[in-house]
Design an enzyme around this catalytic site. Structure first.
Site, PDB file in Angstrom:
ATOM      1  N   ASN A 158      32.550  33.349  37.114  1.00 20.17           N
ATOM      2  CA  ASN A 158      33.872  33.542  36.490  1.00 20.17           C
ATOM      3  C   ASN A 158      33.828  34.106  35.074  1.00 20.17           C
ATOM      4  OD1 ASN A 158      32.927  31.155  35.410  1.00 20.17           O
ATOM      5  ND2 ASN A 158      34.877  30.089  35.538  1.00 20.17           N
ATOM      6  N   LYS A 181      19.274  34.807  35.046  1.00 16.86           N
ATOM      7  CA  LYS A 181      19.513  34.976  36.479  1.00 16.86           C
ATOM      8  C   LYS A 181      21.028  35.046  36.647  1.00 16.86           C
ATOM      9  CE  LYS A 181      19.596  34.615  41.020  1.00 16.86           C
ATOM     10  NZ  LYS A 181      21.050  34.888  41.157  1.00 16.86           N
ATOM     11  N   THR A 184      25.492  36.453  41.730  1.00 12.71           N
ATOM     12  CA  THR A 184      25.565  37.686  42.518  1.00 12.71           C
ATOM     13  C   THR A 184      26.843  38.443  42.174  1.00 12.71           C
ATOM     14  OG1 THR A 184      24.172  36.790  44.228  1.00 12.71           O
ATOM     15  CG2 THR A 184      25.592  38.615  44.864  1.00 12.71           C
ATOM     16  N   GLU A 253      27.022  22.757  32.537  1.00 17.44           N
ATOM     17  CA  GLU A 253      28.464  22.582  32.580  1.00 17.44           C
ATOM     18  C   GLU A 253      28.882  22.874  34.003  1.00 17.44           C
ATOM     19  OE1 GLU A 253      32.275  24.226  32.702  1.00 17.44           O
ATOM     20  OE2 GLU A 253      31.261  25.464  31.199  1.00 17.44           O
ATOM     21  N   ARG A 286      38.825  28.839  36.484  1.00 16.23           N
ATOM     22  CA  ARG A 286      38.166  28.446  35.226  1.00 16.23           C
ATOM     23  C   ARG A 286      37.834  26.973  35.331  1.00 16.23           C
ATOM     24  NH1 ARG A 286      42.430  28.337  31.859  1.00 16.23           N
ATOM     25  NH2 ARG A 286      41.113  28.003  30.051  1.00 16.23           N
ATOM     26  N   CYS A 287      36.657  26.617  34.840  1.00 15.89           N
ATOM     27  CA  CYS A 287      36.307  25.194  34.913  1.00 15.89           C
ATOM     28  C   CYS A 287      37.277  24.377  34.081  1.00 15.89           C
ATOM     29  CB  CYS A 287      34.868  24.978  34.474  1.00 15.89           C
ATOM     30  SG  CYS A 287      34.542  25.693  32.889  1.00 15.89           S
ATOM     31  N   GLU A 380      38.536  20.262  43.424  1.00 17.26           N
ATOM     32  CA  GLU A 380      38.787  21.386  42.527  1.00 17.26           C
ATOM     33  C   GLU A 380      39.024  22.637  43.363  1.00 17.26           C
ATOM     34  OE1 GLU A 380      35.158  22.184  40.427  1.00 17.26           O
ATOM     35  OE2 GLU A 380      36.207  23.117  38.761  1.00 17.26           O
ATOM     36  N   ARG A 440      37.790  26.112  26.506  1.00 13.60           N
ATOM     37  CA  ARG A 440      36.453  25.970  25.903  1.00 13.60           C
ATOM     38  C   ARG A 440      36.487  26.384  24.440  1.00 13.60           C
ATOM     39  NH1 ARG A 440      32.262  30.242  26.957  1.00 13.60           N
ATOM     40  NH2 ARG A 440      33.870  30.977  28.349  1.00 13.60           N
TER      41      ARG A 440
HETATM   42  O1  G3H Z   1      34.835  28.310  33.497  1.00 17.74           O
HETATM   43  C1  G3H Z   1      34.346  27.715  32.541  1.00 17.74           C
HETATM   44  C2  G3H Z   1      34.503  28.202  31.190  1.00 17.74           C
HETATM   45  O2  G3H Z   1      33.580  27.579  30.340  1.00 17.74           O
HETATM   46  C3  G3H Z   1      35.910  28.034  30.685  1.00 17.74           C
HETATM   47  O3  G3H Z   1      36.099  28.788  29.552  1.00 17.74           O
HETATM   48  O4  G3H Z   1      38.191  27.722  28.697  1.00 17.74           O
HETATM   49  O5  G3H Z   1      37.417  29.931  27.841  1.00 17.74           O
HETATM   50  O6  G3H Z   1      38.337  29.719  30.135  1.00 17.74           O
HETATM   51  P1  G3H Z   1      37.585  29.051  29.035  1.00 17.74           P
END
Ligand code: G3H
Length: 478
Positions: A158, A181, A184, A253, A286-287, A380, A440
């Site tokens: 992502n 790494k 893909t 993470e 997004r996480c 999720e 984040r």
């Molecule tokens: O998908 C995980 C990311 O660390 C989230 O970052 O909060 O900037 O979208 P973000």
């Protein structure tokens, strides 16, 4: 074979001896967009050897010179934003504007990292022995931060570029070498980004980018004795890696089920705007996306109406048109999301919109009256589907949040800052945002998950520190 992107090792672009390629499927067209080399275990071994050798002299390179190269790479990265964004659009269906933002943000992150590195790594500590009982003032201890060695970076699909540089830059400024790494989906964007580091003129072998099938080189890389640190962002695979990895520092993470708790006194327009941004940007992939809304029953109808009218305005379509909602990354991901939706339907959730899917494109969907027996209350989706659970008390909301196996971020909306602080204290998550959706950034803020959401803390400063260890020299006086 000009059609297959080469991998990067020892300062050169190479073809794999496997003669095989990995196909990257465009999520929008569902056709092969690019191909990358399917590297072998032997090629991994070579990369590890060169990374080890390159690190030795890099660690001796003055810190200001390391910073200078990183600043150069950051500038080149920004100059190359168009072709990198193009790859992000084709490989992961990131909306056009967001794709450019990802690259620019990455350049800024690299520069900030260089600046932060020269400050924090330029300092050590000095201790004197006589503060500990039984000691005279005869021992002076000097400490500094030294690199770990070879850092293995595994970013997710992502943010293939941004979450790669958030590992690369701290590793390099701290004097480590780096093996990347890429995922893909996102591998070509990563190769373009690595090309920018190549153009900046880093020493040969210091950075490598090895592409291939997880089944062939995944475990081999993460369990490789030449790796001294792993920084991983992704899903459940991270848990498996942490069980198999050696005695090395890990930064992970993983997933999240970020809750949005809405109190009765909240500014509901602000909440609705944040639910849209938090829940649906990049189609929920997004996480840190808002993944469950826990709203007090008395304001739930009003909030759901406000969110519904905003959902109706979201544009749905291809990333090239910069639509808000774009196809999710793969067919299996779309099928998984659909599975959660069907489970909720069968168990009686209220659909605020009609469920609609074409290929990997799923229309945004708000599910009201979700109950704890539905999978979507806990799992999720990583897609544009958001459950709303109505709560009778704040405690009920906190309980739901803490019963999750995840603990990445959460948010609470209220005008009462005292209440917000108490709720933040009670929520078992790495970060709680008050009156804003989880996120984040800014990228120097600490970023961490607890429980199944991760190990260690990221953010520029924490990552630099994590990728070093303390070395002491003790001067013993007669
Ligand atoms: O998908 C995980 C990311 O660390 C989230 O970052 O909060 O900037 O979208 P973000």
């Amino acid at each position: 074979d000009g059609d297959v992107f080469k991998y990067y090792a020892d300062g050169e672009w190479k073809k794999s001896s496997s003669g095989k390629a990995v196909s990257i499927i465009n999520p929008t067209t569902r056709k092969t967009q690019y191909k990358v080399q399917a590297c072998t275990q032997e090629e991994v071994n070579k990369v590890m050897e060169t990374a080890k050798a390159a690190q030795k002299s890099w660690a001796k390179t003055p810190l200001w010179k390391r910073a200078e190269l990183l600043h150069k790479a950051a500038a080149i990265l920004k100059e190359h934003k168009a072709p990198i964004a193009e790859a992000l659009i084709k490989e992961i269906a990131k909306p056009a504007k967001d794709a450019v933002t990802e690259v620019v943000r990455s350049g800024d992150l690299v520069s900030y990292c260089a600046e932060e590195g020269v400050r924090i790594l330029g300092q050590g500590t000095f201790l004197v022995s006589d503060s500990f009982p039984g000691n005279e003032r005869t021992k002076y201890c000097l400490t500094s931060k030294i690199p770990l060695g070879v850092v293995l970076a595994i970013p997710p699909f992502n943010y293939p570029v941004n979450l790669a540089v958030s590992k690369i830059a701290p590793a390099l400024i701290a004097g480590n070498s780096l093996v990347l790494k890429p995922p893909t989906q996102g591998a070509v964007a990563c190769l373009h980004m690595v090309h920018c580091f190549h153009l900046a003129g880093f020493p040969k072998g210091l950075i490598s980018c090895i592409t291939g099938k997880g089944s062939e080189i995944g475990d081999f890389l993460t369990m490789h004795p030449g790796v001294n640190c792993i920084s991983f962002t992704g899903g459940d695979t991270g848990i498996a890696i942490s069980k198999k990895a050696g005695m090395i520092p890990l930064q992970m993470e993983l997933g999240g089920k970020d809750a949005c708790i809405v109190l009765e006194d909240a500014d509901l327009d602000l909440v609705a705007a944040n639910i849209i941004k938090g829940g649906f940007s990049y189609s929920g992939q997004r996480c840190t996306a808002v993944k469950v809304v826990l709203v007090m029953e008395s304001v739930a109808d009003t909030l759901v109406e406000k969110v519904k009218s905003k959902v109706a305005k979201l544009t749905v379509g291809p990333p090239e048109d910069d639509c808000d909602i774009t196809p999710v990354v793969s067919e299996s991901s779309a099928n998984f999301i659909e599975g959660l939706v069907m489970d909720a339907k069968q168990k009686g959730a209220t659909f605020c919109q009609e469920y609609k899917r074409e290929g990997n494109l799923i229309w945004p969907l708000l599910l009201d009256h979700v109950r704890p027996d539905m999978r979507i209350a806990w799992e999720e989706p990583f897609g544009p589907v958001l459950p709303v659970i109505r709560i009778g008390s704040v405690e009920e909301g906190i309980h739901h949040c803490n019963a999750s196996n995840f603990g990445l971020q959460g948010c609470v909306f209220t005008k009462d800052i005292n209440k917000a602080m108490l709720i933040s204290d009670a929520m078992e998550s790495g970060t709680i945002q008050i009156n804003s959706a989880p996120a984040r950034g800014p990228d120097h803020f600490p970023f961490q998950g607890i429980k199944d959401s991760g190990i260690g803390s990221q953010g520029i400063t924490n990552s630099i520190n994590m990728m070093t260890k303390v070395k002491s020299t003790v001067i013993n006086l007669p």
